[in-house]
Design a protein around this motif. Structure first.
Motif, PDB file in Angstrom:
ATOM      1  N   ASP A  78      60.731  85.592  13.146  1.00 59.22           N
ATOM      2  CA  ASP A  78      59.592  85.353  12.266  1.00 59.22           C
ATOM      3  C   ASP A  78      58.536  86.410  12.546  1.00 59.22           C
ATOM      4  OD1 ASP A  78      58.001  84.259  10.349  1.00 59.22           O
ATOM      5  OD2 ASP A  78      57.922  82.253  11.235  1.00 59.22           O
ATOM      6  N   PHE A  79      57.655  86.592  11.591  1.00 54.72           N
ATOM      7  CA  PHE A  79      56.550  87.518  11.807  1.00 54.72           C
ATOM      8  C   PHE A  79      55.625  86.947  12.879  1.00 54.72           C
ATOM      9  CE2 PHE A  79      57.891  88.369   7.408  1.00 54.72           C
ATOM     10  CZ  PHE A  79      58.132  89.733   7.505  1.00 54.72           C
TER      11      PHE A  79
ATOM     12  N   PRO B 131      60.934  91.197   9.954  1.00 57.45           N
ATOM     13  CA  PRO B 131      60.193  91.718  11.106  1.00 57.45           C
ATOM     14  C   PRO B 131      60.797  92.982  11.711  1.00 57.45           C
ATOM     15  CG  PRO B 131      60.277  89.334  11.229  1.00 57.45           C
ATOM     16  CD  PRO B 131      61.155  89.730  10.075  1.00 57.45           C
ATOM     17  N   GLN B 132      62.127  93.148  11.632  1.00 51.12           N
ATOM     18  CA  GLN B 132      62.762  94.289  12.297  1.00 51.12           C
ATOM     19  C   GLN B 132      62.848  95.541  11.425  1.00 51.12           C
ATOM     20  OE1 GLN B 132      64.012  91.113  12.026  1.00 51.12           O
ATOM     21  NE2 GLN B 132      65.469  90.684  13.696  1.00 51.12           N
TER      22      GLN B 132
ATOM     23  N   ARG C 230      65.555  83.911   5.088  1.00 45.57           N
ATOM     24  CA  ARG C 230      64.977  84.095   6.413  1.00 45.57           C
ATOM     25  C   ARG C 230      63.590  84.714   6.218  1.00 45.57           C
ATOM     26  NH1 ARG C 230      68.979  87.614   9.569  1.00 45.57           N
ATOM     27  NH2 ARG C 230      67.260  88.257  10.922  1.00 45.57           N
ATOM     28  N   PRO C 231      62.740  84.751   7.245  1.00 41.73           N
ATOM     29  CA  PRO C 231      61.398  85.312   7.065  1.00 41.73           C
ATOM     30  C   PRO C 231      61.452  86.743   6.527  1.00 41.73           C
ATOM     31  CG  PRO C 231      61.487  84.105   9.117  1.00 41.73           C
ATOM     32  CD  PRO C 231      62.895  84.150   8.597  1.00 41.73           C
ATOM     33  N   GLN C 232      60.811  86.952   5.392  1.00 41.54           N
ATOM     34  CA  GLN C 232      60.788  88.266   4.772  1.00 41.54           C
ATOM     35  C   GLN C 232      59.623  88.322   3.784  1.00 41.54           C
ATOM     36  OE1 GLN C 232      64.576  87.171   2.356  1.00 41.54           O
ATOM     37  NE2 GLN C 232      63.662  88.860   1.195  1.00 41.54           N
ATOM     38  N   ALA C 233      59.271  89.529   3.380  1.00 44.46           N
ATOM     39  CA  ALA C 233      58.189  89.733   2.431  1.00 44.46           C
ATOM     40  C   ALA C 233      58.516  90.960   1.598  1.00 44.46           C
ATOM     41  CB  ALA C 233      56.855  89.915   3.161  1.00 44.46           C
ATOM     42  N   GLY C 234      57.878  91.102   0.451  1.00 40.76           N
ATOM     43  CA  GLY C 234      58.156  92.272  -0.379  1.00 40.76           C
ATOM     44  C   GLY C 234      57.417  92.221  -1.688  1.00 40.76           C
ATOM     45  N   LYS C 235      57.715  93.207  -2.536  1.00 42.43           N
ATOM     46  CA  LYS C 235      57.053  93.283  -3.845  1.00 42.43           C
ATOM     47  C   LYS C 235      57.935  94.041  -4.825  1.00 42.43           C
ATOM     48  CE  LYS C 235      53.702  92.667  -6.785  1.00 42.43           C
ATOM     49  NZ  LYS C 235      54.676  92.779  -7.895  1.00 42.43           N
TER      50      LYS C 235
END
Length: 451
Positions: A292-293, A237-238, A215-220
């Motif tokens: 989504d963002f 997003p949440q 699902r929409p996500q981001a990270g490092k």
């Protein structure tokens, strides 16, 4: 992300002084300070975008590199995880691939003071020493504050102070304290969107794929030097969640350690914190709608603009390695064409196309003609008795590999009476053992044919 409220914080099972039993006199999540490694790079990326660079700027990712900076007694040696390699890559792809050598240069170009200031603006509270290595995680932070900084990215640059206490009531139910959420736009929303877009690629195609929730996500990911601290910090997003794995009381390498009954010879950020993050977040998102963002706000495109540059002057530069480095530092690819010369020393630049000073866009290619010095010379092998294909295999195979000599040949066919000589080389000019020079000597092969 919408409020800064801390929903879950786990930083040790019990408070106390029995460290061997897992007790700590403080909370590791909120008070423990560890080195974030590459998990600090998105902060450096934001500082670079704010100071004129774009995601489409190209950088020399050659590893290792020795970088000079004012006040240093010796060059700063920077390596990538893979230790070797060379070329150029965009700032965007450098974050996705977690390329240390690019971000070391970014730190010097932007200034470590601006990287530290960006971190504090986003939500990091710890004191940070603005040394060049700050960008690759040399300055310790708590999991809570780094997670809070990432939450600011998720909010497209709006910071909310992280908090634990929502409301306090007295025994009669009177509200004596109520937390009030305050919004503060600390970085440009379009800039934050560009960072989010890049960090999404870390999960879909970079070092954080094991954290992918689908699902929409981001990270490092983040791995500190010698694998003493490993991280994954990511967001949907949440919610934003940070995971740190390491020894709480010492900087000890995470080698041959047991986690949940499994022995790990080496614990990397992509192999342990990333899937831990995913396992935890699968519980978090179980009843959450997929969101989504927000759409990229106006102005985001400026952070994807091509970066202008110009062909550098190669006067005084000698040797292919030095030539490549000079071109790469301008954000350009280079095609080096060696030309043998009896009179010009090896490594001398013979010509540059386009010429130095030409305005170009980073990522384009420059061709540099370089003297290869005198061509190699060796004694011609004995080819008599071989067929033409056999001779070709010798000249372009073992002979060229062993001597570096590349010669052209021309077959000449003559009638013969001996049937054993038909289709075979009966003579060469020059003869066997004669000196032949690469790309200069043409060997005549006399081949027998039916008389």
């Amino acid at each position: 992300n919408a409020t800064g409220a801390i929903r879950v914080m786990a930083g040790g099972l019990e408070f106390g002084d029995d460290l061997e039993a897992g007790q700590r006199p403080y909370d590791l999540a909120g008070k423990g300070r560890q080195n974030p490694g590459s998990a600090f790079k998105p902060i450096g990326l934001a500082a670079a975008l704010e100071n004129g660079w774009t995601l489409r700027s190209y950088w020399d990712w050659t590893s290792p590199q020795e970088l000079d900076f004012p006040g240093a007694s010796k060059p700063w040696k920077c390596n990538n995880f893979s230790r070797s390699g060379s070329g150029i890559r965009t700032l965007e792809s450098a974050l996705v691939a977690s390329t240390n050598t690019v971000f070391c240069q970014v730190s010097l170009a932007v200034g470590p003071e601006k990287v530290a200031e960006m971190a504090h603006r986003l939500g990091v509270r710890s004191q940070l020493n603005p040394v060049p290595s700050i960008i690759i995680g040399s300055q310790a932070v708590s999991p809570l504050e780094l997670t809070a900084a990432y939450s600011t990215f998720a909010n497209h640059g709006v910071k909310h102070e992280a908090y634990l206490i929502e409301r306090i009531e007295d025994e009669q139910g009177n509200v004596v304290y109520q937390h009030e959420v305050e919004d503060e736009q600390v970085i440009d929303a379009a800039l934050a969107a560009a960072v989010v877009n890049t960090m999404e690629k870390v999960v879909t195609s970079g070092t954080g794929t094991r954290a992918n929730l689908g699902r929409p996500q981001a990270g490092k990911t983040g791995t500190h030097q010698n694998i003493t601290d490993v991280w994954f910090v990511g967001y949907i997003p949440q919610f934003t969640t940070g995971v740190w794995v390491g020894h709480a009381d010492a900087q000890r390498p995470l080698r041959n350690v047991q986690i949940n009954g499994q022995v790990w010879s080496s614990v990397s950020s992509s192999r342990v914190p990333a899937p831990l993050w995913r396992e935890f977040m699968e519980i978090v998102v179980a009843d959450l709608p997929v969101m989504d963002f927000p759409e990229d706000p106006p102005g985001t495109e400026q952070y994807y603009a091509a970066q202008p540059t110009e062909v550098p002057d190669l006067k005084g530069v000698s040797g292919i390695a030095a030539i490549r480095s000079k071109i790469y530092k301008a954000g350009l690819n280079v095609n080096v064409a060696e030309e043998f010369s009896l009179d010009i020393p090896k490594g001398t630049v013979l010509g540059v196309s386009p010429p130095p000073g030409t305005k170009m866009t980073q990522g384009q290619t420059v061709t540099v003609r370089v003297s290869g010095g005198a061509p190699p010379t060796a004694g011609l092998p004995n080819l008599i008795g071989l067929t033409l294909p056999e001779a070709d295999a010798v000249l372009n195979g073992s002979f060229r590999a062993d001597t570096g000599v590349s010669v052209n040949y021309a077959p000449v066919y003559v009638p013969v009476t001996d049937p054993n000589q038909v289709g075979r080389i009966i003579g060469t000019s020059p003869g066997p053992g004669a000196a032949v020079t690469s790309f200069q000597t043409v060997v005549t092969l006399t081949i027998g044919t039916q008389g």
